[in-house]
Design a protein around this motif. Structure first.
Motif, PDB file in Angstrom:
ATOM      1  N   UNK A  28      52.585  39.079  54.209  1.00  0.00           N
ATOM      2  CA  UNK A  28      52.405  39.000  52.792  1.00  0.00           C
ATOM      3  C   UNK A  28      51.160  39.652  52.448  1.00  0.00           C
ATOM      4  N   UNK A  29      51.079  40.234  51.343  1.00  0.00           N
ATOM      5  CA  UNK A  29      49.809  40.695  50.840  1.00  0.00           C
ATOM      6  C   UNK A  29      49.911  40.581  49.275  1.00  0.00           C
ATOM      7  N   UNK A  30      49.008  39.905  48.684  1.00  0.00           N
ATOM      8  CA  UNK A  30      49.047  39.403  47.388  1.00  0.00           C
ATOM      9  C   UNK A  30      47.758  40.306  46.631  1.00  0.00           C
ATOM     10  N   UNK A  31      48.170  40.759  45.451  1.00  0.00           N
ATOM     11  CA  UNK A  31      47.422  41.576  44.683  1.00  0.00           C
ATOM     12  C   UNK A  31      47.258  40.550  43.426  1.00  0.00           C
ATOM     13  N   UNK A  32      45.959  40.136  43.061  1.00  0.00           N
ATOM     14  CA  UNK A  32      46.117  39.309  41.582  1.00  0.00           C
ATOM     15  C   UNK A  32      45.536  40.325  40.763  1.00  0.00           C
ATOM     16  N   UNK A  33      46.059  40.411  39.438  1.00  0.00           N
ATOM     17  CA  UNK A  33      45.368  41.118  38.515  1.00  0.00           C
ATOM     18  C   UNK A  33      44.873  40.332  37.262  1.00  0.00           C
ATOM     19  N   UNK A  34      43.762  40.073  37.172  1.00  0.00           N
ATOM     20  CA  UNK A  34      42.960  39.229  36.086  1.00  0.00           C
ATOM     21  C   UNK A  34      42.947  40.227  34.771  1.00  0.00           C
ATOM     22  N   UNK A  35      43.242  39.622  33.753  1.00  0.00           N
ATOM     23  CA  UNK A  35      43.325  40.238  32.316  1.00  0.00           C
ATOM     24  C   UNK A  35      42.239  39.600  31.483  1.00  0.00           C
ATOM     25  N   UNK A  36      41.636  40.443  31.001  1.00  0.00           N
ATOM     26  CA  UNK A  36      40.629  39.994  29.953  1.00  0.00           C
ATOM     27  C   UNK A  36      41.144  40.065  28.630  1.00  0.00           C
ATOM     28  N   UNK A  37      40.448  39.935  27.323  1.00  0.00           N
ATOM     29  CA  UNK A  37      41.105  39.520  25.878  1.00  0.00           C
ATOM     30  C   UNK A  37      41.882  40.865  25.865  1.00  0.00           C
ATOM     31  N   UNK A  38      41.127  42.090  26.270  1.00  0.00           N
ATOM     32  CA  UNK A  38      41.940  43.226  25.746  1.00  0.00           C
ATOM     33  C   UNK A  38      43.254  43.716  26.343  1.00  0.00           C
ATOM     34  N   UNK A  39      43.415  42.591  27.425  1.00  0.00           N
ATOM     35  CA  UNK A  39      44.665  42.942  28.265  1.00  0.00           C
ATOM     36  C   UNK A  39      44.613  44.010  29.352  1.00  0.00           C
ATOM     37  N   UNK A  40      43.291  44.349  29.668  1.00  0.00           N
ATOM     38  CA  UNK A  40      43.227  45.416  30.664  1.00  0.00           C
ATOM     39  C   UNK A  40      43.104  44.628  32.028  1.00  0.00           C
ATOM     40  N   UNK A  41      43.726  45.276  33.295  1.00  0.00           N
ATOM     41  CA  UNK A  41      43.810  44.604  34.302  1.00  0.00           C
ATOM     42  C   UNK A  41      42.660  44.964  35.265  1.00  0.00           C
ATOM     43  N   UNK A  95      38.828  37.343  46.494  1.00  0.00           N
ATOM     44  CA  UNK A  95      38.566  37.146  45.053  1.00  0.00           C
ATOM     45  C   UNK A  95      39.349  36.405  44.152  1.00  0.00           C
ATOM     46  N   UNK A  96      40.549  36.007  44.877  1.00  0.00           N
ATOM     47  CA  UNK A  96      41.539  35.205  44.084  1.00  0.00           C
ATOM     48  C   UNK A  96      41.228  33.787  44.001  1.00  0.00           C
ATOM     49  N   UNK A  97      41.718  33.215  43.068  1.00  0.00           N
ATOM     50  CA  UNK A  97      41.453  31.700  42.556  1.00  0.00           C
ATOM     51  C   UNK A  97      42.145  31.007  43.842  1.00  0.00           C
ATOM     52  N   UNK A  98      41.559  29.955  44.448  1.00  0.00           N
ATOM     53  CA  UNK A  98      42.118  29.179  45.631  1.00  0.00           C
ATOM     54  C   UNK A  98      43.475  28.671  45.220  1.00  0.00           C
ATOM     55  N   UNK A  99      43.729  28.199  44.106  1.00  0.00           N
ATOM     56  CA  UNK A  99      44.989  27.584  43.604  1.00  0.00           C
ATOM     57  C   UNK A  99      46.100  28.642  43.415  1.00  0.00           C
ATOM     58  N   UNK A 100      45.740  29.658  43.061  1.00  0.00           N
ATOM     59  CA  UNK A 100      46.804  30.849  42.909  1.00  0.00           C
ATOM     60  C   UNK A 100      47.011  31.422  44.099  1.00  0.00           C
ATOM     61  N   UNK A 101      46.014  31.449  45.048  1.00  0.00           N
ATOM     62  CA  UNK A 101      46.336  32.081  46.283  1.00  0.00           C
ATOM     63  C   UNK A 101      47.140  31.154  47.287  1.00  0.00           C
ATOM     64  N   UNK A 102      46.922  29.780  47.198  1.00  0.00           N
ATOM     65  CA  UNK A 102      47.706  28.781  48.006  1.00  0.00           C
ATOM     66  C   UNK A 102      49.149  28.761  47.391  1.00  0.00           C
ATOM     67  N   UNK A 103      49.183  28.832  46.183  1.00  0.00           N
ATOM     68  CA  UNK A 103      50.448  28.670  45.715  1.00  0.00           C
ATOM     69  C   UNK A 103      51.305  30.003  46.063  1.00  0.00           C
ATOM     70  N   UNK A 104      50.688  31.198  46.045  1.00  0.00           N
ATOM     71  CA  UNK A 104      51.583  32.288  46.400  1.00  0.00           C
ATOM     72  C   UNK A 104      51.848  32.483  47.609  1.00  0.00           C
TER      73      UNK A 104
END
Length: 182
Positions: A28-41, A95-104
């Motif tokens: 698997x490969x995970x690509x996490x997209x973080x969003x700021x207040x303006x919703x840009x990834x 660069x992913x959050x460890x909780x998100x990474x582990x859950x994914x």
């Protein structure tokens, strides 16, 4: 005005949609997209790990004897309780959050029994200096976040500080096994 980027639970679907699952769901490969207040990834670097059994040492931290000992512990735990637990060392979290990474990771690999959601992942990312014990919802009442934090702080971290990753992971698996005897 710059606002801090945050991960929102509602963004989990974005992360899961970005999972690319290989043959049999093992790569698997995970690509996490973080969003700021303006919703840009903002894309995060991909991290790929292939499930290789109950112990997946992608960071190459464990000796063959440590891996074999952990595999025996995990197999006995699964045979005795029916719950599935895996140990994973990751070369990094990209660069992913460890909780998100582990859950994914758990969702992509299908750790735990379907419908029971009783999987456990013990993850170590030494480069990022992070570790996590992720527990499926079906076991959360018996192995709480507080239990997992105590196991991390009392069993894993002291051994890791001395460079003894195998020892820390074996101690963590033993503590989890003691909390879930049946």
């Amino acid at each position: 005005m710059n606002r801090p980027r945050r991960f929102h639970a509602a963004r989990l679907s974005l992360i899961l949609a970005a999972l690319a699952v290989g043959i049999g769901g093992l790569a698997w490969t995970v690509h996490q997209a973080a969003r700021d207040a303006e919703a840009s990834a903002v894309p995060v670097a991909p991290v790929a790990i292939t499930l290789s059994g109950r112990v997946t040492d992608a960071a190459h931290l464990l000796s063959p004897s440590d891996s074999a000992a952990l595999d025996r512990q995990l197999a006995e735990f699964e045979r005795h309780t029916g719950h599935q637990m895996v140990v994973v060392t990751a070369p990094g979290l990209g660069g992913a959050d460890i909780a998100t990474f582990t859950r994914a990771l758990g969702n992509a690999w299908g750790i735990g029994r379907k419908g029971i959601n009783d999987g456990i992942i013990v993850l170590v990312a030494p480069v990022d200096r992070q570790a996590r014990i992720a527990v499926g919802d079906g076991l959360r009442a018996r192995l709480t976040d507080q239990d997992c934090a105590a196991i991390l702080q009392q069993r894993m971290v002291p051994a890791f500080r001395e460079g003894h990753y195998g020892q820390g992971l074996r101690a963590a698996v033993a503590a989890i096994t003691a909390k879930l005897p049946d």
